[in-house]
Each structure stands twice: as structure tokens, then as C-alpha cells.
Design a protein around this motif. Structure first.
Motif, mmCIF file in Angstrom:
data_model
loop_
_atom_site.group_PDB
_atom_site.id
_atom_site.type_symbol
_atom_site.label_atom_id
_atom_site.label_comp_id
_atom_site.label_asym_id
_atom_site.label_seq_id
_atom_site.Cartn_x
_atom_site.Cartn_y
_atom_site.Cartn_z
ATOM 1 N N LEU A 10 0.873 -1.399 0.071
ATOM 2 C CA LEU A 10 0.482 0.063 0.000
ATOM 3 C C LEU A 10 0.891 1.759 0.097
ATOM 4 C CD1 LEU A 10 -3.351 -0.757 2.721
ATOM 5 C CD2 LEU A 10 -3.043 -0.724 -0.305
ATOM 6 N N LEU A 11 2.100 1.030 -0.324
ATOM 7 C CA LEU A 11 2.804 2.553 -0.819
ATOM 8 C C LEU A 11 2.342 3.559 -1.384
ATOM 9 C CD1 LEU A 11 5.759 4.156 -0.612
ATOM 10 C CD2 LEU A 11 5.937 2.675 -3.079
ATOM 11 N N ILE A 12 1.695 3.624 -2.538
ATOM 12 C CA ILE A 12 0.886 4.991 -3.150
ATOM 13 C C ILE A 12 -0.530 5.197 -2.125
ATOM 14 C CG2 ILE A 12 -0.668 5.747 -5.065
ATOM 15 C CD1 ILE A 12 2.903 5.116 -4.933
ATOM 16 N N GLU A 13 -0.920 3.833 -1.759
ATOM 17 C CA GLU A 13 -2.201 4.489 -1.063
ATOM 18 C C GLU A 13 -1.500 5.549 0.466
ATOM 19 O OE1 GLU A 13 -3.307 0.634 -3.679
ATOM 20 O OE2 GLU A 13 -1.638 1.489 -2.443
ATOM 21 N N SER A 14 -0.721 5.027 1.043
ATOM 22 C CA SER A 14 -0.296 5.306 2.371
ATOM 23 C C SER A 14 0.017 7.002 2.443
ATOM 24 C CB SER A 14 0.914 4.407 2.946
ATOM 25 O OG SER A 14 0.915 3.546 2.321
ATOM 26 N N ILE A 15 1.231 6.997 0.921
ATOM 27 C CA ILE A 15 1.812 8.690 0.628
ATOM 28 C C ILE A 15 0.889 9.490 0.149
ATOM 29 C CG2 ILE A 15 3.900 9.876 -0.677
ATOM 30 C CD1 ILE A 15 4.276 7.506 1.681
ATOM 31 N N ASP A 16 -0.191 8.885 -0.624
ATOM 32 C CA ASP A 16 -0.856 10.066 -0.642
ATOM 33 C C ASP A 16 -1.995 10.431 0.451
ATOM 34 O OD1 ASP A 16 -1.241 9.436 -4.062
ATOM 35 O OD2 ASP A 16 -2.647 7.938 -3.672
ATOM 36 N N TYR A 26 8.765 16.209 6.886
ATOM 37 C CA TYR A 26 8.310 14.893 7.186
ATOM 38 C C TYR A 26 9.313 14.407 7.395
ATOM 39 C CZ TYR A 26 3.992 16.590 4.288
ATOM 40 O OH TYR A 26 3.342 17.455 4.336
ATOM 41 N N VAL A 27 8.812 12.832 8.540
ATOM 42 C CA VAL A 27 9.823 12.250 8.743
ATOM 43 C C VAL A 27 8.913 10.489 8.830
ATOM 44 C CG1 VAL A 27 10.397 11.215 10.910
ATOM 45 C CG2 VAL A 27 9.965 13.509 10.855
ATOM 46 N N ASP A 28 9.961 9.450 7.742
ATOM 47 C CA ASP A 28 9.886 8.304 7.556
ATOM 48 C C ASP A 28 10.576 8.058 8.995
ATOM 49 O OD1 ASP A 28 9.552 6.075 7.202
ATOM 50 O OD2 ASP A 28 10.498 5.688 5.628
ATOM 51 N N PHE A 29 10.070 7.286 10.274
ATOM 52 C CA PHE A 29 10.137 6.493 11.520
ATOM 53 C C PHE A 29 10.699 5.113 11.191
ATOM 54 C CE2 PHE A 29 7.507 9.782 13.554
ATOM 55 C CZ PHE A 29 8.389 10.205 14.382
ATOM 56 N N HIS A 36 8.771 4.133 1.590
ATOM 57 C CA HIS A 36 7.565 5.506 1.932
ATOM 58 C C HIS A 36 9.066 6.840 1.657
ATOM 59 C CE1 HIS A 36 6.246 2.175 3.939
ATOM 60 N NE2 HIS A 36 4.700 2.369 3.295
ATOM 61 N N SER A 37 10.272 6.885 1.366
ATOM 62 C CA SER A 37 10.868 7.893 2.133
ATOM 63 C C SER A 37 11.314 8.433 0.314
ATOM 64 C CB SER A 37 12.471 7.781 2.106
ATOM 65 O OG SER A 37 12.202 7.945 3.850
ATOM 66 N N MET A 38 10.802 7.452 -0.912
ATOM 67 C CA MET A 38 11.246 7.398 -1.999
ATOM 68 C C MET A 38 10.243 8.411 -2.465
ATOM 69 S SD MET A 38 14.708 7.020 -2.520
ATOM 70 C CE MET A 38 14.192 6.673 -4.606
ATOM 71 N N GLU A 39 9.358 7.740 -2.187
ATOM 72 C CA GLU A 39 7.921 8.236 -2.757
ATOM 73 C C GLU A 39 7.581 9.822 -2.465
ATOM 74 O OE1 GLU A 39 4.644 8.521 -4.895
ATOM 75 O OE2 GLU A 39 6.187 7.006 -4.855
ATOM 76 N N ASN A 62 20.838 1.635 3.507
ATOM 77 C CA ASN A 62 19.473 1.935 1.494
ATOM 78 C C ASN A 62 19.799 3.666 2.016
ATOM 79 O OD1 ASN A 62 19.323 -0.713 1.085
ATOM 80 N ND2 ASN A 62 17.763 -0.770 2.956
ATOM 81 N N ILE A 63 20.960 4.253 2.370
ATOM 82 C CA ILE A 63 20.511 5.627 1.947
ATOM 83 C C ILE A 63 20.395 6.143 0.532
ATOM 84 C CG2 ILE A 63 21.866 8.126 2.995
ATOM 85 C CD1 ILE A 63 23.373 6.433 5.521
ATOM 86 N N ILE A 64 19.504 7.323 1.207
ATOM 87 C CA ILE A 64 19.196 8.228 -0.078
ATOM 88 C C ILE A 64 19.674 9.067 -0.286
ATOM 89 C CG2 ILE A 64 17.695 9.261 -2.061
ATOM 90 C CD1 ILE A 64 15.206 7.280 -0.039
ATOM 91 N N ASN A 65 20.703 9.191 -1.375
ATOM 92 C CA ASN A 65 21.496 10.391 -1.919
ATOM 93 C C ASN A 65 20.820 12.083 -1.745
ATOM 94 O OD1 ASN A 65 23.892 12.558 -2.091
ATOM 95 N ND2 ASN A 65 24.682 11.582 -4.190
ATOM 96 N N ASP A 66 20.076 12.552 -1.753
ATOM 97 C CA ASP A 66 19.387 13.469 -1.715
ATOM 98 C C ASP A 66 19.951 15.146 -0.928
ATOM 99 O OD1 ASP A 66 16.662 15.406 -2.090
ATOM 100 O OD2 ASP A 66 16.629 13.507 -3.235
ATOM 101 N N ASN A 67 19.813 16.149 -0.748
ATOM 102 C CA ASN A 67 20.047 17.233 -0.188
ATOM 103 C C ASN A 67 18.750 17.810 0.487
ATOM 104 O OD1 ASN A 67 18.274 18.528 -1.943
ATOM 105 N ND2 ASN A 67 20.589 20.290 -2.785
ATOM 106 N N ARG A 68 17.859 16.812 0.594
ATOM 107 C CA ARG A 68 16.250 17.182 1.286
ATOM 108 C C ARG A 68 16.431 16.431 1.980
ATOM 109 N NH1 ARG A 68 12.306 16.778 -3.423
ATOM 110 N NH2 ARG A 68 13.662 15.009 -4.025
ATOM 111 N N PHE A 69 16.593 15.268 2.074
ATOM 112 C CA PHE A 69 16.822 13.731 2.702
ATOM 113 C C PHE A 69 17.879 13.538 4.383
ATOM 114 C CE2 PHE A 69 18.036 9.428 4.064
ATOM 115 C CZ PHE A 69 16.732 8.993 3.763
#
Length: 128
Positions: A10-16, A26-29, A36-39, A62-69
Motif C-alpha cells: 500500500l505504498l502509493i495509498e499511504s503516501i497519498d 516529513y518524517v519516516d520513522f 516510503h521515503s523515496m515516494e 539504503n540511504i538516499i543521496n538527496d540534499n532534502r533527505f
């Protein structure tokens, strides 16, 4: 993409349901495999921010290389202090995919399953 982990159901449904604002905070606990973080990042604008917590050593891969993260290698019970430190409060939304994932059960070395005879039960998220 990322280290083999857990594919969120339910990835899309949860982020929707999170109704991500482009410039929100936002926080991904429970970062885990980062699904979820990528979406969330896909929906954030340039000034948006995402903080993710996880103490699982595999999640760190799995750390995401993004300056917003910002990845915080810690239990989310310390979230308030970390988020204050990063001046991230107030938040616009949080997500927590609580419970055990298939990743933990399928990896015999983690000790979460009875189905591997050669593995001892351990059942700790933090293996240190």
C-alpha cells in the motif's frame, strides 16, 4: 536500486493519505528499505525536507543521496531531540510502517524466524 529489503504494501495509498506539501517537513520513522521515503521525496519540492529514522544496520545501506533527505541512525524514540536539533519542528506529516518486515524473517542471520534450524533466535532490531 537499494539493498534488498522490504517492499512496502500500500505504498502509493499511504503516501497519498499523507498529502505531501511540496515545501513540507516529513518524517519516516521506520526507514527500512527506503520505499516510503523515496515516494515522499518524489512528491517534495526543492525546499521540502524529509528525515528518516532507523537503527537497523541493513537500513543504513539504503540511504538516499538527496540534499532534502537526512538519515538518522537511531531509534525513533529519540525523534523529538533530533528534530529539535535539526530545527525541523513543527512537522507536516509522519509515517511509520510498524512491525516486522519480510526482510527480517527471510534473513536467517537476523534470528527472527523458527524456520531456519541452523539459526538461533535473536529477535533484536539493533544487533549490536
Amino acid at each position: 536500486m537499494h539493498h534488498q529489503y522490504h517492499k512496502p504494501v500500500l505504498l502509493i495509498e499511504s503516501i497519498d493519505a499523507l498529502s505531501v506539501k511540496p515545501n513540507g517537513v516529513y518524517v519516516d520513522f521506520t526507514f527500512g528499505g527506503g520505499g516510503h521515503s523515496m515516494e515522499i521525496l518524489n512528491r517534495l519540492g526543492e525546499k521540502g525536507k524529509l528525515f528518516a529514522f532507523d537503527k537497523d544496520e541493513d537500513a543504513y545501506k539504503n540511504i538516499i543521496n538527496d540534499n532534502r533527505f537526512t538519515f538518522i541512525r537511531s531509534d525513533y524514540k529519540f525523534a523529538y531531540n533530533f528534530l529539535r536539533y535539526y530545527d525541523a519542528l513543527p512537522l507536516d506529516g509522519v509515517i511509520a510502517d510498524l512491525g516486522l518486515s519480510s526482510h527480517h524473517i527471510d534473513d536467517s542471520k537476523r534470528g527472527f524466524s523458527f524456520r531456519f534450524n541452523e539459526a538461533e533466535l535473536d529477535m533484536r532490531m539493533d544487533v549490536n
